[in-house]
Enzyme design. Structure first.
Site, short mmCIF file in Angstrom:
data_model
loop_
_atom_site.label_atom_id
_atom_site.label_comp_id
_atom_site.label_asym_id
_atom_site.label_seq_id
_atom_site.Cartn_x
_atom_site.Cartn_y
_atom_site.Cartn_z
N LYS A 1 3.36 2.79 9.67
CA LYS A 1 2.32 3.06 8.68
C LYS A 1 1.04 2.29 8.99
O LYS A 1 -0.06 2.81 8.85
CB LYS A 1 2.84 2.69 7.29
CG LYS A 1 1.86 2.96 6.16
CD LYS A 1 2.43 2.49 4.83
CE LYS A 1 1.45 2.73 3.70
NZ LYS A 1 1.92 2.18 2.42
N GLN A 2 1.20 1.04 9.38
CA GLN A 2 0.04 0.20 9.65
C GLN A 2 0.43 -0.88 10.63
O GLN A 2 1.61 -1.10 10.90
CB GLN A 2 -0.49 -0.43 8.37
CG GLN A 2 0.44 -1.47 7.75
CD GLN A 2 -0.04 -1.95 6.40
OE1 GLN A 2 0.14 -1.27 5.41
NE2 GLN A 2 -0.65 -3.11 6.34
N TRP B 1 -1.87 -9.13 -0.98
CA TRP B 1 -2.11 -10.00 0.17
C TRP B 1 -3.33 -9.55 0.96
O TRP B 1 -3.81 -10.26 1.84
CB TRP B 1 -0.88 -10.09 1.08
CG TRP B 1 -0.53 -8.80 1.79
CD1 TRP B 1 -0.03 -7.67 1.25
CD2 TRP B 1 -0.64 -8.55 3.20
NE1 TRP B 1 0.18 -6.71 2.21
CE2 TRP B 1 -0.18 -7.22 3.41
CE3 TRP B 1 -1.07 -9.30 4.28
CZ2 TRP B 1 -0.15 -6.63 4.69
CZ3 TRP B 1 -1.04 -8.70 5.56
CH2 TRP B 1 -0.60 -7.39 5.74
N ASP B 2 -3.86 -8.38 0.63
CA ASP B 2 -5.09 -7.88 1.27
C ASP B 2 -6.20 -8.92 1.18
O ASP B 2 -7.00 -9.07 2.11
CB ASP B 2 -5.58 -6.62 0.55
CG ASP B 2 -4.54 -5.52 0.48
OD1 ASP B 2 -3.34 -5.80 0.63
OD2 ASP B 2 -4.93 -4.37 0.23
N GLU C 1 5.45 -0.35 6.01
CA GLU C 1 6.29 -0.02 4.86
C GLU C 1 7.11 1.25 5.07
O GLU C 1 7.82 1.68 4.17
CB GLU C 1 5.41 0.09 3.61
CG GLU C 1 4.83 -1.25 3.20
CD GLU C 1 3.77 -1.16 2.12
OE1 GLU C 1 3.49 -2.19 1.47
OE2 GLU C 1 3.20 -0.06 1.93
#
Length: 768
Positions: A602-603, A359-360, A490
């Site tokens: 994580k992000q 999906w990046d 994640e």
């Protein structure tokens, strides 16, 4: 501590001095590619030290059988991976019978350079072999953008302290393997090997997927300044290896040179029976042009790319180097010419993530290609997913969804899901929303609405059906909930009501319904076709809307923020800044159990949604969410710092935005995550570009109008970039006390600068 051996330079990546511990990292950083193929910066000559061999071909993959301890219904049967392709860069060298090998030689001098301005990679070194012979070597290599089936190497050796008998053997080796093979399968079958006096080829096919590839080479050898031609004294032809040996006596101070033209021809672009002849033709044409002409053409092609894609920064060499490295790698990885190809998170620089599509592409890469190239390139990225809609529907069906609901894969080569981890494969369903956001983003930027009736609406309907079926009505909450998911963070698995996922579900449904009405009103023929194809009904749309209107979002009155998921406040909210340095990164020091129970992100997760839909939040709301979540974010995903940088710029926290920008732009060059030897983070590199254009420059589409809110870090004297917006080319230059905008191409355009609407005339320079 971050690595710090790359020399600051505006246009080149330079390493001085030889350190065997840096070899694998440099193999990633100095990688080259041309959109059709790519390779890590392995040495041409023998190297017996630690190395990670890698050559890759776009679109060629293998379905490696999934390796899991406990099989679950719906689990992908294979993990697709880009294949380590036959190695054509090799040139074995012997000096007076001694193998040239930097691992066993004394390296007196070593320098390598990746010239990003012109698109070539060069290595110079002086080495003393065990037999006492000193040699100087220069090797320059490129993969042609113009002739994308061809690369070329010029490899020159000069004995320094004595005359020497030198053997040079350019070769192709098809006996290669992937480091990430699950079962040590053989990926390639050799069909045919050929050698002649100065050329050779190995024709192979992939097991299971049956891609046919011819790896060919054509070489010349010359001696001295007069370039006396030498002929191969031996042709080597084994089962999976061919070589051509040139043996010659070279006087002290004289130079012998091998030029090697090589590359891949693939059955993606030729008939299977014709790949060998196609290779001969491509290499003959390249050799006729000659090495110097190929290098000249390469520089011209890159000049054209840089003319549109470059971002210039004055006063900060490391920042300038960082953004150009990112732009360079993005252009090496994807050219936009082929709707069958996409952008792997490692590009051509390594095997991690299997070289597949994530999906990046939709969330991070599309803006870069949309703004720096023609709209057709971005349209091709959207079309890639449209062509895989049937397989996205099949993926959803395997999981029990019906009626044409689609779940786009987390990881794919051809539209089938092929991810190895259940918590991602089954649960990270927010990727479905990125597919629709990319269509929305494309239309609002380019103004090309035609994509929606032609292709986009069918994708939207299938995704809306998925969200409708994936939501569950909670009598307890009197709301629709989405259970058992993994968000962008994640470090949380199998949680309920991830804010970002729920918000995307609601938005996707509402956007789809809105587009159905628009297409019905203005594109009746397309509407009728889509209505008939999808068998959509008014009742179904009403049912969708019911879910969207009553979607549940976890919220904290205490903190006045949307919560990442149910139960988030049950965690001990200890800030990252309070963790000891020796515990970071936590993914390398903590058990997974401990990570899942921690508050660490994580992000960007909630902040990812705020970035994508910032116009739906007030400045105060954005600030509250940023201040709550940023201190808990460990940024152990490459996709994280850019989003935080953009939001920090929005909040006018330029020093903080700059810190995040440096982290994202030099993530690989300085190896922040201590993993660059596995390959570069290609897709997050697009986020670096976004950090400047959408972050510092504040580019947005506001009320269908291009707008900018420019800011500049105190470390910079000026920065500038170009945008291709609706058939106009604009150059934006920002200095501490203002912005200059030049319309380089196209009709006059009204744009908004710092909230003020202004008309930019052709060739007029506007100071704001």
């Amino acid at each position: 501590m971050h690595q710090d051996y790359i020399q600051p330079n505006e246009w080149s990546i330079i390493e001085e001095g030889f350190d065997p511990h840096r070899v694998k990292s440099s193999e990633s950083l100095f990688s080259i590619g041309n959109g059709a193929m790519g390779q890590r910066a392995n040495f041409e000559e023998t190297y017996t030290g630690e190395t990670f061999q890698g050559s890759y071909i776009a679109g060629v993959y293998y379905p490696d059988k999934t390796r899991v301890g406990w099989w679950k219904n719906g689990y992908p049967e294979y993990f697709a991976k880009v294949l380590n392709a036959p190695n054509w860069i090799g040139i074995d060298v012997k000096i007076n019978g001694e193998v040239l090998d930097l691992h066993t030689s004394e390296v007196i001098h070593f320098r390598r350079e990746l010239n990003m301005k012109e698109g070539w990679y060069k290595r110079n070194f002086t080495a003393r072999l065990a037999n006492g012979v000193d040699v100087k070597v220069e090797a320059i290599r490129m993969l042609s953008l113009q002739y994308d089936e061809v690369g070329a190497i010029r490899y020159s050796i000069m004995p320094v302290n004595t005359s020497a008998d030198i053997q040079m053997t350019p070769y192709i080796d098809a006996g290669i393997t992937n480091e990430d093979s699950n079962w040590d399968d053989t990926f390639w079958e050799v069909l045919e090997t050929n050698t002649t006096m100065n050329s050779g080829s190995i024709t192979t096919k992939t097991m299971k997927t049956d891609f046919h590839v011819c790896t060919g080479m054509y070489s010349t050898c010359t001696l001295g300044a007069e370039e006396k031609q030498c002929t191969a004294s031996e042709q080597i032809n084994r089962d999976n290896y061919i070589g051509l040996t040139y043996g010659l006596t070279v006087d002290q101070g004289k130079t012998c040179t091998v030029e090697k033209y090589a590359g891949y021809t693939v059955s993606l672009n030729h008939q299977k029976s014709a790949v060998t002849e196609a290779s001969k033709k491509a290499l003959f044409e390249a050799s006729q042009l000659g090495f110097d002409q190929l290098i000249k053409t390469q520089a011209e092609t890159w000049a054209s790319i840089w003319n549109m894609a470059d971002i210039t920064i004055t006063g900060d060499v490391k920042a300038q180097q960082g953004i150009r490295f990112n732009i360079f790698q993005l252009n090496q990885t994807y050219s936009g010419k082929d709707t069958r190809l996409n952008i792997g998170p490692k590009g051509f620089t390594g095997e991690k993530y299997g070289g597949s599509t994530y999906w990046d592409t939709e969330a991070y890469c599309l803006p870069f290609y949309m703004v720096t190239k023609n709209p057709e390139v971005a349209r091709n990225l959207l079309t890639y997913r449209y062509h895989q809609l049937d397989k996205a529907i099949a993926n959803a069906k395997k999981l029990g969804f019906t009626n044409g609901a689609a779940l786009y894969p987390m990881v794919t080569m051809n539209g089938e899901e092929c991810h190895n981890e259940w918590e991602i494969t089954f649960e990270e369903i927010h990727r479905n929303g990125a597919m629709i956001f990319a269509i929305y983003n494309y239309v609002r930027y380019t103004g090309d609405y035609s994509y929606i009736p032609e292709k986009g609406l069918e994708v939207m309907i299938a995704v809306a059906r998925f969200w409708h079926q994936r939501a569950t009505f909670s009598e307890e909450k009197n709301k629709y909930v989405i259970l058992g998911v993994t968000g962008p963070n994640e470090y949380e698995n199998n949680i309920n009501n991830n804010y970002y996922t729920n918000y995307l579900a609601k938005w996707c449904i509402e956007y789809c319904i809105e587009q159905i009405h628009k297409v019905k009103a203005s594109y009746l023929t397309a509407y009728t076709r889509i209505w008939d194809t999808t068998k959509l009904t008014e009742e179904e749309c009403i049912a969708w809307q019911k879910v969207a209107s009553a979607m549940y979002f976890p919220y904290s009155e205490k903190y006045q923020v949307y919560l990442q998921q149910d139960g988030f406040l049950d965690k001990e909210l200890t800030k990252v800044s309070e963790l000891p340095d020796d515990q970071l990164p936590i993914n390398q020091h903590w058990s997974w159990d401990r990570i899942l129970r921690s508050p660490y992100i994580k992000q960007a997760d909630v902040l990812q949604g705020i970035y994508m839909f910032e116009d739906r939040f007030t400045q105060k709301e954005i600030e509250k969410h940023f201040d709550f979540y940023e201190p808990l974010t460990v940024h152990e995903s490459s996709l994280s710092p850019c989003v935080h940088s953009i939001i920090a710029s929005k909040l006018d926290r330029i020093a903080e935005a700059y810190t995040f920008y440096v982290r994202t732009s030099r993530l690989d060059l300085d190896d922040y995550n201590k993993e660059v030897e596995e390959g570069c983070h290609i897709t997050s590199m697009a986020g670096t570009w976004m950090s400047i254009v959408e972050g510092f420059a504040g580019m947005r589409i506001t009320n269908d109008t291009l707008s900018f809110t420019p800011r500049i870090p105190e470390q910079w004297g000026e920065y500038s970039f170009k945008v291709n917006f609706r058939e106009r080319i604009l150059k934006i230059s920002v200095v501490p006390d203002g912005v200059t905008i030049v319309l380089e191409k196209g009709q006059a355009l009204a744009i908004q600068i710092n909230g003020v609407l202004q008309t930019i005339e052709k060739s007029e320079v506007n100071y704001v």
